[in-house]
Write a protein that holds these residues in place. Sequence first.
Motif, PDB file in Angstrom:
ATOM      1  N   VAL A   1      57.743 -19.124 -39.017  1.00 25.83           N
ATOM      2  CA  VAL A   1      58.770 -18.634 -38.733  1.00 25.83           C
ATOM      3  C   VAL A   1      59.904 -19.281 -39.474  1.00 25.83           C
ATOM      4  N   ASP A   2      60.402 -18.668 -40.577  1.00 25.13           N
ATOM      5  CA  ASP A   2      61.405 -19.122 -41.649  1.00 25.13           C
ATOM      6  C   ASP A   2      62.707 -18.306 -41.575  1.00 25.13           C
ATOM      7  N   TYR A   3      63.723 -18.747 -40.790  1.00 27.71           N
ATOM      8  CA  TYR A   3      65.072 -18.134 -40.861  1.00 27.71           C
ATOM      9  C   TYR A   3      65.386 -17.677 -42.025  1.00 27.71           C
ATOM     10  N   GLU A   4      65.235 -18.753 -43.288  1.00 28.42           N
ATOM     11  CA  GLU A   4      66.009 -18.469 -44.603  1.00 28.42           C
ATOM     12  C   GLU A   4      65.328 -16.968 -44.930  1.00 28.42           C
ATOM     13  N   LEU A   5      64.341 -16.500 -44.512  1.00 29.24           N
ATOM     14  CA  LEU A   5      63.843 -15.072 -44.947  1.00 29.24           C
ATOM     15  C   LEU A   5      64.606 -14.114 -44.382  1.00 29.24           C
ATOM     16  N   THR A   6      65.505 -14.380 -43.367  1.00 26.25           N
ATOM     17  CA  THR A   6      66.535 -13.400 -42.780  1.00 26.25           C
ATOM     18  C   THR A   6      67.862 -13.385 -43.254  1.00 26.25           C
ATOM     19  N   LEU A   7      68.080 -14.387 -44.272  1.00 27.26           N
ATOM     20  CA  LEU A   7      69.584 -14.567 -44.614  1.00 27.26           C
ATOM     21  C   LEU A   7      70.211 -13.348 -45.307  1.00 27.26           C
ATOM     22  N   THR A   8      69.482 -12.541 -45.852  1.00 28.00           N
ATOM     23  CA  THR A   8      69.660 -11.415 -46.755  1.00 28.00           C
ATOM     24  C   THR A   8      69.577 -10.217 -46.052  1.00 28.00           C
ATOM     25  N   MET A   9      69.349 -10.183 -44.624  1.00 28.19           N
ATOM     26  CA  MET A   9      69.166  -8.773 -43.869  1.00 28.19           C
ATOM     27  C   MET A   9      70.559  -8.330 -43.809  1.00 28.19           C
ATOM     28  N   PRO A  10      70.692  -6.951 -44.127  1.00 27.52           N
ATOM     29  CA  PRO A  10      71.944  -6.234 -43.983  1.00 27.52           C
ATOM     30  C   PRO A  10      72.214  -6.144 -42.303  1.00 27.52           C
ATOM     31  N   ARG A  11      73.638  -5.847 -42.057  1.00 23.78           N
ATOM     32  CA  ARG A  11      74.233  -5.994 -41.078  1.00 23.78           C
ATOM     33  C   ARG A  11      73.380  -5.225 -39.936  1.00 23.78           C
ATOM     34  N   ARG A  12      73.094  -3.732 -40.270  1.00 22.39           N
ATOM     35  CA  ARG A  12      72.603  -2.826 -39.200  1.00 22.39           C
ATOM     36  C   ARG A  12      71.278  -3.388 -38.670  1.00 22.39           C
ATOM     37  N   LEU A  13      70.535  -3.748 -39.818  1.00 22.07           N
ATOM     38  CA  LEU A  13      69.032  -4.288 -39.445  1.00 22.07           C
ATOM     39  C   LEU A  13      69.150  -5.745 -38.777  1.00 22.07           C
ATOM     40  N   THR A  14      70.416  -6.480 -38.899  1.00 20.33           N
ATOM     41  CA  THR A  14      70.399  -7.487 -38.064  1.00 20.33           C
ATOM     42  C   THR A  14      70.692  -7.158 -36.729  1.00 20.33           C
ATOM     43  N   ALA A  15      71.483  -6.375 -36.459  1.00 19.61           N
ATOM     44  CA  ALA A  15      72.119  -6.065 -35.149  1.00 19.61           C
ATOM     45  C   ALA A  15      70.817  -5.511 -34.370  1.00 19.61           C
ATOM     46  N   ASP A  16      70.195  -4.405 -34.902  1.00 19.07           N
ATOM     47  CA  ASP A  16      69.207  -3.636 -34.165  1.00 19.07           C
ATOM     48  C   ASP A  16      67.822  -4.608 -33.869  1.00 19.07           C
ATOM     49  N   THR A  17      67.345  -5.551 -34.926  1.00 20.22           N
ATOM     50  CA  THR A  17      66.480  -6.246 -34.598  1.00 20.22           C
ATOM     51  C   THR A  17      66.895  -7.468 -33.526  1.00 20.22           C
ATOM     52  N   GLY A  18      68.102  -7.907 -33.751  1.00 18.46           N
ATOM     53  CA  GLY A  18      68.451  -9.013 -32.741  1.00 18.46           C
ATOM     54  C   GLY A  18      68.755  -8.298 -31.262  1.00 18.46           C
ATOM     55  N   LEU A  19      69.092  -7.008 -31.121  1.00 27.02           N
ATOM     56  CA  LEU A  19      69.084  -6.544 -29.814  1.00 27.02           C
ATOM     57  C   LEU A  19      67.560  -6.081 -29.225  1.00 27.02           C
ATOM     58  N   ASP A  20      66.946  -6.042 -30.006  1.00 28.10           N
ATOM     59  CA  ASP A  20      65.450  -5.723 -29.902  1.00 28.10           C
ATOM     60  C   ASP A  20      64.914  -6.897 -29.305  1.00 28.10           C
ATOM     61  N   ALA A  21      65.215  -8.094 -29.974  1.00 25.41           N
ATOM     62  CA  ALA A  21      64.735  -9.605 -29.376  1.00 25.41           C
ATOM     63  C   ALA A  21      65.502  -9.631 -27.954  1.00 25.41           C
TER      64      ALA A  21
END
Length: 385
Positions: free
Chosen positions: A173-193
């Motif tokens: 579980v390495d947050y550095e792999l998420t640093l380049t996620m686009p805003r839409r994907l960040t929002a949708d996956t975050g709301l999923d969590a």
Amino acid sequence: MTALYLPSLVRIGGGALNELPAALKQAGLSAPFIITDAFMAQSGLLDRVKALLAGAGFRSGAFPNAVPDPTVASVEAALAALKQGEYDCVIGLGGGSPIDTAKMVAVLAKHGGTPSQLKVPHVQDDAGLPIIAIPTTAGTGSEATRVTVITDEKTDEKMLCAGYAYLPHIAIVDYELTLTMPRRLTADTGLDALTHALEAYVSRLASPFTDALALAAMRRIWHALPVVCAEPSNREARAQVMQGAFEAGMAFSNASVALVHGMSRPIGAHFHVAHGLSNAMLLPEITAWSVTGAEARYATCARVMGIVSEKTDDHTACEALVIALRLRNRELDVPTPQSYGLEEGRWNDLLPLMAEQALASGSPANNPRVPAHAEIVALYRKVWA
């Protein structure tokens, strides 16, 4: 008595990916087969993982063609690629779809059969090949769960498959792999969590252990998600959302999800809406309908997320929670099914079948307020616009 299922080996934090070879050695594994998607291959991450493994003396193979909302055909293609070599474990690298594909391939590689034979109510506890999950999004929690979802492309059914066999042995579980996620994907996956955490907490199968994880996840995600959407390179906020997604994954894997997920899967299957986005579309209104079934629990969610003060009464806290969820969707530009461009006639025609499929998944039975078929149809109509 509560049974708990958690990954055996976890590496969490910035740079955790570099610990992959050490974790494999610790588990006695030597020949991993990597399942990922075209984006991960093109981005260079697949090459980075292969080089990391080769540098530590591991031989590996790869299937770089996993598809969103994994289908039976994509699982069969990945399984055929794995069978061309000798491998002792399967790595899922990417979002929930490559990890879910890897889970199913790991089981089929050892036991044979088809995904449709493994869907609930069947429970697959007899393990397949060991699974290593390396999430590159902060949302699905698939690195911590004993479920996988595979779409039957012939019937447009999202088949929920569950059991100990799908639980990753190793989670990186390495947050550095998420640093380049686009805003839409960040929002949708975050709301999923966030949905995972909230539903795990109000689930009829919740326990004190899952409660602690779910509440911690809610607190982190609620505060950090708007920050990462506005500041994609904010490392502290990325770390908070990533850890929250992992905590939420462990929570719902052991407490199950509820009505939001039950209704979300048919939307994904019939209209190919990403899972996190369909959850986000549903969350405010399904919560509004459900609160009377567990007012004290929903009120606790509102307090933990800082939406209301500790002294706020339960009823007021529940009202504030629903309003805050609606405002958060607006803040993060979550569309309705209508504004997303789904076809209204087809939506209305499919409502009876979607409600039937939602109930068949079993998730609505865990909801604080359990709906009848007609009530699910009415809720689908309510969230449309």
